[in-house]
Design a protein around this motif. Structure first.
Motif, short mmCIF file in Angstrom:
data_model
loop_
_atom_site.label_atom_id
_atom_site.label_comp_id
_atom_site.label_asym_id
_atom_site.label_seq_id
_atom_site.Cartn_x
_atom_site.Cartn_y
_atom_site.Cartn_z
N GLY A 1 -29.66 20.32 -18.09
CA GLY A 1 -29.48 21.02 -16.70
C GLY A 1 -29.28 19.97 -15.67
N ASP A 2 -29.86 19.02 -15.77
CA ASP A 2 -29.85 17.94 -14.59
C ASP A 2 -28.36 17.29 -14.59
N ASP A 3 -28.01 17.17 -15.84
CA ASP A 3 -26.62 16.32 -15.94
C ASP A 3 -25.41 17.48 -15.69
N LEU A 4 -25.86 18.49 -15.78
CA LEU A 4 -24.49 19.50 -15.59
C LEU A 4 -24.36 19.72 -14.06
N SER A 5 -23.20 19.07 -13.59
CA SER A 5 -22.97 18.92 -12.00
C SER A 5 -22.50 20.24 -11.53
N ALA A 6 -21.72 21.02 -12.39
CA ALA A 6 -21.09 22.17 -12.19
C ALA A 6 -20.71 22.98 -13.25
N VAL A 7 -20.67 24.23 -13.27
CA VAL A 7 -20.36 24.95 -14.33
C VAL A 7 -18.69 25.12 -14.28
N PHE B 1 -27.26 29.45 -17.00
CA PHE B 1 -26.55 28.83 -15.79
C PHE B 1 -25.30 29.30 -15.50
#
Lengths: 407, 215
Positions: free
Chosen positions: A256-262, A290
């Motif tokens: 989740g921290d690494d996922l900058s945007a969906v 998310f």
């Protein structure tokens, strides 16, 4: 009166035939013996003449002495196969036979080398998989990471992780695209055995398959074989192993921290880091909450539009994670002279191609094996007779290579 | 209100995790725009298009990132008197837009929408001034390209952003009341995007270069 082959074991013929994915009729076509006679051989009601056995041996590509091996002991077995559909029944039986061969080879090698001690977490989960909730699966994946002292970072090599903790892994063609892998926790040596199917897929897919099989080992170690026969239980078990694999490979907090945007660009960037397919990350993101249903739908539409259902970015450039344990064991056993390639083939009673395929050895490895020796340039130089040098430098000491002491 | 107060106020409306993702998206947009432009066009045309592509990517990413944070609204606004759209993220008292600049934390050229947003800005840096309850504060995400004099290095690492700031402009857009250097604020994000071949000295140089040059 017809002469049979003394010591012939009918069930071994069946094993060989099934391992090759042949029906009795197909074998009849290859050998020229009636399907009925072949059936009689398999049932142990008669045995083939030495001449017929030779033809069978050639047809199924097995050494003749394979058919003289004692019958396998029957034991309760819970083999997790990824598809129970009738379309893959033949392929599944074939795969299960090869799975037995993998255990034979590993058992043989274990006479000479010490494999890593099995170290898999026992989380005391319920025997009935229908009692396992999704939250418990998340916790189990987290507990497995903690058990091995791992942080929440991407896993560099999933296959190596399993091997280092005592699993025996092979990559093999299973003969059906719907059959992604098999695994079993073998009670006798407390060790998981895993075959990852390579009939289709990509390096990240195979890596996910290995994590899926780990899911079975962690979540379903106590599931009884008969439970797998119930379609609703089987389906749930497969979903659970999938969910475990995703949770194990993509811990929620750090992913989740690494996922900058969906969006697909963000997932694509993360694929290089986490080595998980974009499709698996989308599903993981949905499970994690998310993304909304609407966002997910639009992601899948764009995913198809980009042609990623056929092939995702990096699929052609990433290297598959190859099992190393059996290959290294063979290197050790043969290079130390503990066994010769002939000993191997005699003891495991398989064709060299099968041993090589199951153990990740290069084609022709056993036929062409030659022990490793130092290159001549690194050998101790031999003193050459050169009278003029002798005269000029009498009593010259030849420097020997220093052997490093190991503690 | 001091700079520290302003920063605290900003983070109370824009969670740190969101601002961290904003920086991640700056890196992503620079990389993706670079890859896409350079894979489809010759270098000269790629350079022409890069700014547009990067802006398009980043504005979309910012809206997607906002979607992960309930309470943060993302909207596309048609700029007054032009055919351009821009993205505004708003949360609590703050409105955030993005702008590309030539050097770290440089001033942004004046435009209709920025002027409007800045003039509605109630920011005051007087230490004792109370925070008005109906205030609307304007913040800008400023990002620049990584630049180097070595052409080979530029070709290899030109996909990197050179700086990223959250800056709070004054009413006249002629200075910043306060700014947050995202490169030093989130070193883990920067570290994750450093080229593998860079040693620690090269990384330090990169971080130093990302600093604002003038006070």
């Amino acid at each position: 009166m017809r002469v049979g082959t003394p010591g012939f074991v009918g069930v071994r013929l069946r094993e060989a035939r099934e391992a090759r994915g042949l029906t009795l009729v197909a074998l009849h076509d290859l050998v020229g013996v009636s399907a009925q006679s072949l059936s009689q051989y398999e049932a142990g009601r008669s045995s083939p003449s030495p001449h017929v056995l030779e033809r069978i041996s050639v047809a199924v590509n097995m050494p003749e002495h394979f058919f003289l091996l004692p019958e396998r002991e029957t034991r309760p077995s819970t083999i997790f196969a990824r598809s129970m559909s009738s379309a893959t029944k033949t392929a599944r039986t074939r795969a299960e036979r090869r799975f037995e061969w993998l255990r034979d080879v590993a058992s043989y090698l274990s006479e000479f080398v010490a494999f890593p001690t099995p170290n898999f977490p026992d989380l005391g989960l319920p025997d009935d998989p229908l009692l396992l909730s999704d939250d418990e699966i998340e916790e189990a994946a987290d507990a497995a990471r903690r058990h091995w002292g791992m942080r929440d970072d991407p896993i560099a090599n999933m296959v190596l992780l399993l091997e280092n903790n005592g699993a025996i892994i092979a990559r093999d063609k299973l003969g059906a695209e719907t059959l992604d892998g098999l695994s079993e926790f073998v009670v006798e040596d407390g060790r998981p055995y895993i075959i990852v199917g390579t009939d289709k897929g990509s390096p990240v897919r195979w890596r996910f398959d290995a994590a899926h099989e780990l899911g079975h080992m962690v979540l379903h170690a106590n599931v009884a074989p008969e439970q797998l026969l119930r379609p609703e239980t089987f389906k749930r078990i497969e979903e659970q192993a999938h969910r475990f694999a995703a949770a194990f490979l993509l811990p929620l907090a750090s992913f989740g921290d690494d996922l900058s945007a969906v969006n697909l660009d963000a997932f694509r960037a993360l694929k290089a880091k986490w080595k998980v397919s974009i499709s698996a990350m989308i599903i993981r993101a949905r499970h994690a909450g998310f993304l909304s249903e609407q966002t997910e739908r639009s992601l899948w539409v764009n995913y198809s539009r980009r042609g990623w259902r056929r092939i995702e970015p990096y699929d052609e450039t990433m290297q598959p994670e190859e099992p190393r344990l059996l290959r290294r064991a063979f290197d050790l056993v043969l290079s130390e002279g503990a066994q010769t390639p002939e000993d191997v083939l005699s003891r495991v009673a398989l064709h060299a191609n099968d041993v090589e395929a199951l153990c990740g050895l290069p084609n022709g490895y056993l036929a062409n094996f030659s022990p490793v020796s130092l290159l001549s340039s690194h050998r101790v130089p031999e003193r050459q007779e050169r009278p003029e040098d002798d005269a000029a430098t009498p009593g010259q000491v030849i420097q020997l290579p220093v052997r490093r002491r190991t503690s | 209100m001091t700079g520290a107060d302003l920063e605290r106020l900003f983070y109370s409306d824009f969670p740190r995790e969101l601002v961290r993702k904003v920086l991640q998206n700056v890196y992503l947009a620079h990389q993706v725009a670079w890859d896409e432009c350079h894979s489809r066009f010759a270098r000269t045309e790629a350079e022409n298009l890069l700014g547009y592509e990067r802006r398009g990517k980043l504005e979309g990413y910012l809206r997607d990132a906002a979607g992960l944070f309930p309470g943060v609204e993302a909207r596309v606004v048609r700029s007054e008197g032009s055919n351009w759209n821009h993205t505004e993220l708003s949360s609590g008292l703050f409105v955030l837009t993005e702008n590309s600049v030539q050097t770290p934390c440089a001033l942004v050229r004046e435009s209709g929408f920025r002027k409007t947003l800045a003039q509605s800005n109630q920011l005051s840096m007087l230490p004792d001034a109370p925070v008005p309850t109906d205030a609307r504060y304007f913040a800008q995400l400023l990002h620049s390209r990584y630049r180097t004099l070595d052409p080979d290095e530029q070709r290899k690492h030109g996909y990197l952003p050179g700086s990223a700031y959250i800056a709070f402009p004054g009413r006249d857009l002629d200075s910043y009341l306060h700014s947050i250097n995202l490169v030093t604020e989130f070193p883990d994000v920067v570290q994750a995007h450093m080229p593998e071949e860079w040693d620690s000295e090269a990384q330090l140089r990169y971080v130093r270069q990302a600093r604002r040059m003038t006070a």
